[in-house]
Design a protein around this motif. Structure first.
Motif, PDB file in Angstrom:
ATOM      1  N   ALA A 191       5.169  -7.586 -11.185  1.00 11.36           N
ATOM      2  CA  ALA A 191       4.575  -8.509 -10.203  1.00 11.36           C
ATOM      3  C   ALA A 191       5.642  -9.498  -9.742  1.00 11.36           C
ATOM      4  CB  ALA A 191       3.386  -9.239 -10.816  1.00 11.36           C
ATOM      5  N   ARG A 192       6.455  -9.947 -10.681  1.00 10.78           N
ATOM      6  CA  ARG A 192       7.524 -10.896 -10.318  1.00 10.78           C
ATOM      7  C   ARG A 192       8.544 -10.220  -9.382  1.00 10.78           C
ATOM      8  NH1 ARG A 192      10.459 -13.501 -15.202  1.00 10.78           N
ATOM      9  NH2 ARG A 192      11.567 -11.547 -15.023  1.00 10.78           N
ATOM     10  N   ARG A 193       8.924  -8.960  -9.745  1.00  9.88           N
ATOM     11  CA  ARG A 193       9.885  -8.257  -8.885  1.00  9.88           C
ATOM     12  C   ARG A 193       9.297  -8.022  -7.492  1.00  9.88           C
ATOM     13  NH1 ARG A 193      12.460  -2.708 -10.862  1.00  9.88           N
ATOM     14  NH2 ARG A 193      10.404  -1.920 -10.276  1.00  9.88           N
ATOM     15  N   SER A 194       7.994  -7.711  -7.461  1.00  7.27           N
ATOM     16  CA  SER A 194       7.343  -7.486  -6.178  1.00  7.27           C
ATOM     17  C   SER A 194       7.443  -8.734  -5.303  1.00  7.27           C
ATOM     18  CB  SER A 194       5.880  -7.106  -6.422  1.00  7.27           C
ATOM     19  OG  SER A 194       5.229  -6.950  -5.213  1.00  7.27           O
ATOM     20  N   ALA A 195       7.188  -9.894  -5.926  1.00  6.96           N
ATOM     21  CA  ALA A 195       7.248 -11.153  -5.168  1.00  6.96           C
ATOM     22  C   ALA A 195       8.682 -11.463  -4.742  1.00  6.96           C
ATOM     23  CB  ALA A 195       6.688 -12.288  -6.021  1.00  6.96           C
ATOM     24  N   GLU A 196       9.650 -11.152  -5.623  1.00  5.14           N
ATOM     25  CA  GLU A 196      11.048 -11.525  -5.333  1.00  5.14           C
ATOM     26  C   GLU A 196      11.742 -10.534  -4.411  1.00  5.14           C
ATOM     27  OE1 GLU A 196      11.772 -13.855  -9.575  1.00  5.14           O
ATOM     28  OE2 GLU A 196      12.817 -11.961  -9.223  1.00  5.14           O
ATOM     29  N   GLN A 197      11.453  -9.235  -4.613  1.00  7.84           N
ATOM     30  CA  GLN A 197      12.245  -8.217  -3.893  1.00  7.84           C
ATOM     31  C   GLN A 197      11.423  -7.340  -2.964  1.00  7.84           C
ATOM     32  OE1 GLN A 197      14.618  -5.952  -6.708  1.00  7.84           O
ATOM     33  NE2 GLN A 197      15.054  -7.786  -7.878  1.00  7.84           N
ATOM     34  N   GLY A 198      10.102  -7.315  -3.172  1.00  5.27           N
ATOM     35  CA  GLY A 198       9.249  -6.517  -2.296  1.00  5.27           C
ATOM     36  C   GLY A 198       9.499  -5.019  -2.363  1.00  5.27           C
ATOM     37  N   ARG A 199       9.854  -4.490  -3.558  1.00  8.80           N
ATOM     38  CA  ARG A 199      10.058  -3.034  -3.663  1.00  8.80           C
ATOM     39  C   ARG A 199       8.761  -2.325  -3.295  1.00  8.80           C
ATOM     40  NH1 ARG A 199      12.580   0.109  -8.942  1.00  8.80           N
ATOM     41  NH2 ARG A 199      10.769   1.484  -8.970  1.00  8.80           N
ATOM     42  N   SER A 200       8.844  -1.272  -2.487  1.00 11.39           N
ATOM     43  CA  SER A 200       7.636  -0.724  -1.844  1.00 11.39           C
ATOM     44  C   SER A 200       6.640  -0.126  -2.841  1.00 11.39           C
ATOM     45  CB  SER A 200       8.018   0.308  -0.788  1.00 11.39           C
ATOM     46  OG  SER A 200       8.713   1.362  -1.397  1.00 11.39           O
ATOM     47  N   ASP A 201       7.091   0.201  -4.062  1.00 10.55           N
ATOM     48  CA  ASP A 201       6.142   0.778  -5.026  1.00 10.55           C
ATOM     49  C   ASP A 201       5.744  -0.220  -6.116  1.00 10.55           C
ATOM     50  OD1 ASP A 201       8.616   0.745  -6.246  1.00 10.55           O
ATOM     51  OD2 ASP A 201       8.497   2.782  -7.038  1.00 10.55           O
ATOM     52  N   ASP A 202       5.976  -1.507  -5.897  1.00 11.55           N
ATOM     53  CA  ASP A 202       5.637  -2.525  -6.908  1.00 11.55           C
ATOM     54  C   ASP A 202       4.320  -3.249  -6.628  1.00 11.55           C
ATOM     55  OD1 ASP A 202       7.663  -2.137  -8.742  1.00 11.55           O
ATOM     56  OD2 ASP A 202       8.984  -3.687  -7.928  1.00 11.55           O
ATOM     57  N   SER A 203       3.528  -2.790  -5.654  1.00  6.92           N
ATOM     58  CA  SER A 203       2.227  -3.429  -5.449  1.00  6.92           C
ATOM     59  C   SER A 203       1.360  -3.147  -6.684  1.00  6.92           C
ATOM     60  CB  SER A 203       1.544  -2.875  -4.201  1.00  6.92           C
ATOM     61  OG  SER A 203       1.152  -1.543  -4.450  1.00  6.92           O
ATOM     62  N   GLU A 204       0.384  -4.021  -6.920  1.00  6.47           N
ATOM     63  CA  GLU A 204      -0.436  -3.903  -8.139  1.00  6.47           C
ATOM     64  C   GLU A 204      -1.059  -2.515  -8.272  1.00  6.47           C
ATOM     65  OE1 GLU A 204      -3.240  -7.135  -8.506  1.00  6.47           O
ATOM     66  OE2 GLU A 204      -4.297  -6.034 -10.098  1.00  6.47           O
ATOM     67  N   GLU A 205      -1.586  -2.005  -7.159  1.00  4.33           N
ATOM     68  CA  GLU A 205      -2.282  -0.710  -7.185  1.00  4.33           C
ATOM     69  C   GLU A 205      -1.318   0.432  -7.522  1.00  4.33           C
ATOM     70  OE1 GLU A 205      -4.052   0.172  -3.423  1.00  4.33           O
ATOM     71  OE2 GLU A 205      -4.832   2.086  -4.141  1.00  4.33           O
ATOM     72  N   VAL A 247       1.636   0.154  -9.029  1.00  7.94           N
ATOM     73  CA  VAL A 247       2.124  -0.004 -10.410  1.00  7.94           C
ATOM     74  C   VAL A 247       1.123   0.616 -11.384  1.00  7.94           C
ATOM     75  CG1 VAL A 247       2.505  -1.700 -12.265  1.00  7.94           C
ATOM     76  CG2 VAL A 247       3.605  -2.025 -10.033  1.00  7.94           C
ATOM     77  N   ARG A 248      -0.174   0.364 -11.147  1.00  3.48           N
ATOM     78  CA  ARG A 248      -1.206   0.923 -12.025  1.00  3.48           C
ATOM     79  C   ARG A 248      -1.107   2.460 -12.026  1.00  3.48           C
ATOM     80  NH1 ARG A 248      -5.963  -0.739  -9.706  1.00  3.48           N
ATOM     81  NH2 ARG A 248      -5.302  -2.884  -9.710  1.00  3.48           N
ATOM     82  N   HIS A 249      -0.894   3.022 -10.844  1.00  4.67           N
ATOM     83  CA  HIS A 249      -0.792   4.480 -10.751  1.00  4.67           C
ATOM     84  C   HIS A 249       0.486   4.985 -11.429  1.00  4.67           C
ATOM     85  CE1 HIS A 249      -1.777   8.433  -9.512  1.00  4.67           C
ATOM     86  NE2 HIS A 249      -0.621   8.579  -8.888  1.00  4.67           N
ATOM     87  N   ARG A 250       1.601   4.263 -11.250  1.00  5.66           N
ATOM     88  CA  ARG A 250       2.857   4.677 -11.907  1.00  5.66           C
ATOM     89  C   ARG A 250       2.683   4.687 -13.419  1.00  5.66           C
ATOM     90  NH1 ARG A 250       6.630   0.354  -9.423  1.00  5.66           N
ATOM     91  NH2 ARG A 250       8.151   1.051 -10.955  1.00  5.66           N
ATOM     92  N   LEU A 251       1.917   3.723 -13.942  1.00  5.68           N
ATOM     93  CA  LEU A 251       1.693   3.678 -15.400  1.00  5.68           C
ATOM     94  C   LEU A 251       0.847   4.869 -15.863  1.00  5.68           C
ATOM     95  CD1 LEU A 251       1.164  -0.160 -15.826  1.00  5.68           C
ATOM     96  CD2 LEU A 251       3.046   1.201 -16.762  1.00  5.68           C
ATOM     97  N   THR A 252      -0.124   5.276 -15.028  1.00  6.96           N
ATOM     98  CA  THR A 252      -0.932   6.455 -15.376  1.00  6.96           C
ATOM     99  C   THR A 252      -0.063   7.716 -15.365  1.00  6.96           C
ATOM    100  OG1 THR A 252      -2.831   5.413 -14.343  1.00  6.96           O
ATOM    101  CG2 THR A 252      -2.998   7.779 -14.714  1.00  6.96           C
ATOM    102  N   VAL A 253       0.751   7.847 -14.313  1.00  8.10           N
ATOM    103  CA  VAL A 253       1.666   9.001 -14.229  1.00  8.10           C
ATOM    104  C   VAL A 253       2.580   9.007 -15.454  1.00  8.10           C
ATOM    105  CG1 VAL A 253       3.616   9.984 -12.920  1.00  8.10           C
ATOM    106  CG2 VAL A 253       1.591   9.142 -11.702  1.00  8.10           C
ATOM    107  N   TYR A 254       3.061   7.818 -15.833  1.00  7.34           N
ATOM    108  CA  TYR A 254       3.932   7.728 -17.011  1.00  7.34           C
ATOM    109  C   TYR A 254       3.202   8.241 -18.252  1.00  7.34           C
ATOM    110  CZ  TYR A 254       6.579   6.123 -20.921  1.00  7.34           C
ATOM    111  OH  TYR A 254       7.255   6.123 -22.112  1.00  7.34           O
ATOM    112  N   SER A 255       1.986   7.742 -18.489  1.00  7.72           N
ATOM    113  CA  SER A 255       1.337   8.133 -19.753  1.00  7.72           C
ATOM    114  C   SER A 255       0.941   9.603 -19.754  1.00  7.72           C
ATOM    115  CB  SER A 255       0.181   7.209 -20.116  1.00  7.72           C
ATOM    116  OG  SER A 255      -0.745   7.208 -19.087  1.00  7.72           O
ATOM    117  N   GLU A 256       0.606  10.145 -18.580  1.00  6.12           N
ATOM    118  CA  GLU A 256       0.204  11.556 -18.556  1.00  6.12           C
ATOM    119  C   GLU A 256       1.400  12.512 -18.566  1.00  6.12           C
ATOM    120  OE1 GLU A 256      -3.999  10.842 -16.148  1.00  6.12           O
ATOM    121  OE2 GLU A 256      -2.386  11.914 -15.145  1.00  6.12           O
TER     122      GLU A 256
END
Ligand code: AP5
Length: 187
Positions: free
Chosen positions: A125-139, A141-150
């Motif tokens: 969330a901090r990186r999203s606010a500071e750098q605006g990386r296109s895949d750092d939105s909350e939604e 990030v949640r999906h990236r974490l699911t992909v990671y665990s699966e």
């Protein structure tokens, strides 16, 4: 030395790899950085990868393997490297073994950064606010974490079965975590 650095999004793989590469005098190879560079340069690969990355999904194994193979052929990888963000699933872990066999190389260690989910969400969330990386939105990030665990979490067990895995506490300051990694590598 050839290392694989594992861990969920935001666990500090990129941060720690850039510190370790100077200490070990090896290349830092991040497939995420390679893909983002391809997107920025608007190459054919970048155009294909962009939507997938923005959605927090994995880019196809074939494309990423080709990118990695090209990168491993560059001169600075001859002295060793840290792989950050690869392999991302079991198929990639097996493809990496095949590629390394052809290159007559082996992985020396796999280090996995262990970080609380709450801390990950906070860092990204901090990186999203500071750098605006296109895949750092909350939604996303949640999906990236699911992909990671699966898909990605089983890669740690793959290296554990080979006797190469060390889990590292990834909580604390960047310097503290770096010290743990250096110690685990016996440097
Ligand atoms: P990638 O770039 O690999 O992203 P990721 O794994 O989600 O990793 P991050 O860069 O978010 O986190 P990190 O662990 O490197 O942490 P960092 O050091 O940056 O992949 C992006 C996308 O590309 C994927 O979703 C996929 O689409 C595609 N892709 C990449 N590789 C692929 C592959 N092999 N196959 C298929 N698709 C692939 O730190 C995060 C933040 O926290 C930073 O702001 C940092 O400053 C901060 N921070 C770090 N350490 C600390 C600390 N100790 N305390 C406080 N803050 C900290």
């Amino acid at each position: 030395m050839r290392l694989v650095l594992l861990g969920p999004p935001g666990s500090g793989k990129g941060t720690q790899a850039s510190l370790l590469k100077d200490r070990l005098n090896v290349a830092h190879i991040s497939t995420g950085d390679l893909l983002r560079a391809a997107v920025a340069a608007e190459t054919d690969l970048g155009k294909i990868a962009k939507a997938t990355m923005d959605a927090g999904e994995l880019v196809s194994d074939e494309l990423v393997l080709q990118l990695l193979e090209d990168r491993l052929g560059e001169p600075d990888a001859a002295n060793g490297y840290i792989l950050d963000g690869y392999p991302r699933n079991l198929a990639q872990a097996e493809a990496l073994d095949g590629l390394l066999e052809r290159l007559n190389q082996t992985i020396d260690h796999a280090l996995a950064l262990i970080v609380d989910q709450e801390q990950i969400v906070h860092r990204l969330a901090r990186r999203s606010a500071e750098q605006g990386r296109s895949d750092d939105s909350e939604e996303v990030v949640r999906h990236r974490l699911t992909v990671y665990s699966e898909q990605t979490a089983p890669v740690a067990a793959y290296y554990d079965r080979k006797g190469l895995l060390t889990n590292i506490d990834g909580m604390g300051t960047i310097e503290e975590i770096n010290e743990r990694l250096v110690k685990a590598l016996g440097h």
